[in-house]
Enzyme design. Structure first.
Site, short mmCIF file in Angstrom:
data_model
loop_
_atom_site.label_atom_id
_atom_site.label_comp_id
_atom_site.label_asym_id
_atom_site.label_seq_id
_atom_site.Cartn_x
_atom_site.Cartn_y
_atom_site.Cartn_z
N HIS A 92 -0.37 8.21 21.86
CA HIS A 92 0.31 6.93 21.92
C HIS A 92 0.70 6.50 20.52
O HIS A 92 -0.15 6.00 19.77
CB HIS A 92 -0.61 5.87 22.55
CG HIS A 92 -0.84 6.07 23.99
ND1 HIS A 92 -0.06 5.47 24.96
CD2 HIS A 92 -1.74 6.84 24.66
CE1 HIS A 92 -0.49 5.85 26.16
NE2 HIS A 92 -1.50 6.67 26.00
N GLU A 120 2.26 3.96 19.50
CA GLU A 120 2.11 2.51 19.28
C GLU A 120 0.66 2.12 19.00
O GLU A 120 0.40 0.99 18.59
CB GLU A 120 2.65 1.72 20.49
CG GLU A 120 1.85 1.85 21.77
CD GLU A 120 2.11 3.13 22.54
OE1 GLU A 120 2.85 4.00 22.04
OE2 GLU A 120 1.58 3.27 23.66
N CYS A 153 2.75 10.25 26.63
CA CYS A 153 1.56 10.49 27.45
C CYS A 153 1.99 10.99 28.84
O CYS A 153 2.62 12.04 28.93
CB CYS A 153 0.70 9.24 27.49
SG CYS A 153 -0.99 9.51 28.08
#
Lengths: 285, 206
Positions: free
Chosen positions: B188, B190, B79
């Site tokens: 992202h 995750e 990001c």
């Protein structure tokens, strides 16, 4: 309007189960569900429900500590770590977040976003500080709106934000509050109806009609969804970005794959997935 | 050991959790020496380009990361972590980035009425060759897309640096950049289900 834009152009509507958690202590936390934000029925262990919804295809989760403000207690960060352990989608956490320190602890315990309700109403600057410190995409302002009638006439009235789980009046006007929180830098707004929450009697469409055009940031809406058609109607008629669900999922009125399929079949863009055991979820792809 | 650096804001907990799921050890670093010592380095970030780059400059981390990048060891930016790799960032004012990838970080150009930030899931327009999807293909649930929360995107000067594009409300933007040992993703991993784990695993294999 929906017909003019092809499905590809439309933003994907996110499906967000909301888990309201009441915990006496670390050893007995429970997801609960009330009606009109009152009364509690135990639905199950938070980490089990969270995992179940994640595996069904939830796009995000909202985890709410429903007594933190009421009992003036700190949030349960260990519980949050446990809930988020196997969940690989964004989690928005809140309930009793009072300071930037609380906010940070949530982010350190598995939250990706944190929502503010009661403390924002008491001190709107907290929104600005949190947005500045953590970035506005981390800051969600959650609003529990209740319709206030005027002169005993059902159509005449206004919506008022409530706090402490739909218990206390804020003496503010919802539309002004929406303007203010956006000015303060809220990244998203999550809007619920005290009048419909937990009822599964259908969402408050007049509330959505009133607000959806004044919200310029991503808007999550919930409360009252009982049937698949409710979600379709909300997504078709209003400029919303995510649908938050609790009662209808906890009580198994339908599954997330069924909801996504229904939305998709009605021309609404959603996030798709393949489920390994589609039979058990009646999933689609 | 994979070292993770958080210059300003960001959720390191969830990134570390992802690597735990992969059975890989990580550690959080904050000093230039630790950055230089790392075998593999991840820069995470959310929020503002300018805040992130200032956070790096404060501690001399900008020089450390640049040196690390030139060492040839694997570097990943997530990001805003990726955005600061660019030459310049055009946010409220113009900021100098690290200049590791030539190009600019600019606002998403969306039609009127389309909301910002872009928050939500979007698929890659085309799958990049270096990404393998072992984990997500075997998993209980395999999502189509990755998770985004941003208002800006990276526009590199050389198109060849772009490994994959994604899309928001009809606007196409680079989702994955790769230049030699430097990898970057706008999404992202995750927060992107098992595909995200696959992405981290692909990075680990560089």
């Amino acid at each position: 309007m929906a017909d003019l834009i092809s499905r590809r152009q439309k933003n994907k509507i996110r499906i967000i189960p909301r888990l309201e958690i009441k915990s006496q202590n670390e050893n007995s936390p429970s997801v609960i569900k009330g009606i009109y934000m009152e009364g509690l029925r135990r639905m199950g262990l938070p980490w089990e429900l969270a995992q179940n919804y994640f595996l069904q295809g939830a796009d995000e989760l909202i985890i709410e500590d429903i007594v933190a403000t009421l009992y003036r207690r700190p949030h349960n960060f260990e519980l949050l770590k446990k809930i988020s352990q196997d969940v690989l989608i964004p989690i928005c956490v809140g309930g009793g977040i009072r300071t930037l320190h609380d906010f940070e602890k949530c982010l350190e315990s598995g939250a990706d976003k944190v929502f503010l309700n009661s403390s924002a109403l008491k001190n709107p600057k907290l929104i600005k500080e949190a947005a500045h410190h953590f970035g506005s995409q981390c800051v969600v302002v959650l609003i529990q709106a209740k319709f206030q009638k005027l002169f005993n006439c059902p159509r005449d009235g206004y919506w008022e934000p409530y706090w402490a789980g739909g218990r206390n009046r804020s003496n503010r006007n919802l539309l002004e509050w929406l303007r203010e929180v956006q000015e303060m830098g809220a990244g998203e707004i999550a809007l619920y109806s005290v009048d419909r929450d937990g009822s599964a009697k259908g969402p408050d469409l007049s509330l959505l009609e009133e607000v959806h055009k004044v919200v310029k940031v991503p808007l999550i809406v919930g409360s009252g969804i009982g049937k698949l058609e409710d979600a379709v109607e909300m997504a078709e008629r209003f400029s919303i970005d995510a649908i938050s669900l609790s009662h209808c999922l906890h009580f198994n009125k339908f599954t997330i794959p069924e909801l996504k399929e229904e939305l998709f079949n009605n021309g609404i863009n959603i996030c798709r997935q393949t489920l390994k055991h589609a039979e058990s979820h009646k999933g689609f792809k | 050991m994979i070292s993770i650096l958080k210059p300003a804001s960001g959720n390191i907990f969830n990134v570390r959790k992802s690597f735990e799921h992969l059975g890989l050890k990580t550690r959080e670093v904050s000093h230039p020496e630790e950055v230089l010592e790392a075998d593999k380095l991840i820069i995470i970030g959310v929020g503002a380009f300018s805040q992130t780059i200032e956070g790096l400059k404060e501690k001399g981390l900008d020089r450390a990361i640049t040196e690390f990048a030139h060492s040839g060891k694997p570097l990943l930016g997530i990001c805003v972590g990726m955005q600061v790799f660019m030459t310049k960032g055009y946010e409220f004012n113009v900021s100098q980035g690290l200049g590791l990838i030539e190009g600019d970080c600019v606002p998403l150009r969306v039609k009127e009425g389309v909301k910002l930030p872009h928050i939500g899931f979007a698929p890659l327009v085309e799958e990049p060759k270096f990404l393998t999807y072992e984990i997500s293909q075997a998993a209980e649930i395999n999502r189509d897309d990755f998770y985004y929360a941003h208002s800006f995107y990276c526009q590199p000067k050389e198109e060849s640096v772009v490994q994959a594009y994604s899309e928001y409300a009809g606007f196409k933007f680079p989702a994955i950049l790769k230049k030699d040992n430097i990898l970057g993703c706008q999404f992202h991993p995750e927060l992107s289900g098992y595909k995200g784990l696959d992405f981290y695993q692909s990075f680990n294999r560089i």
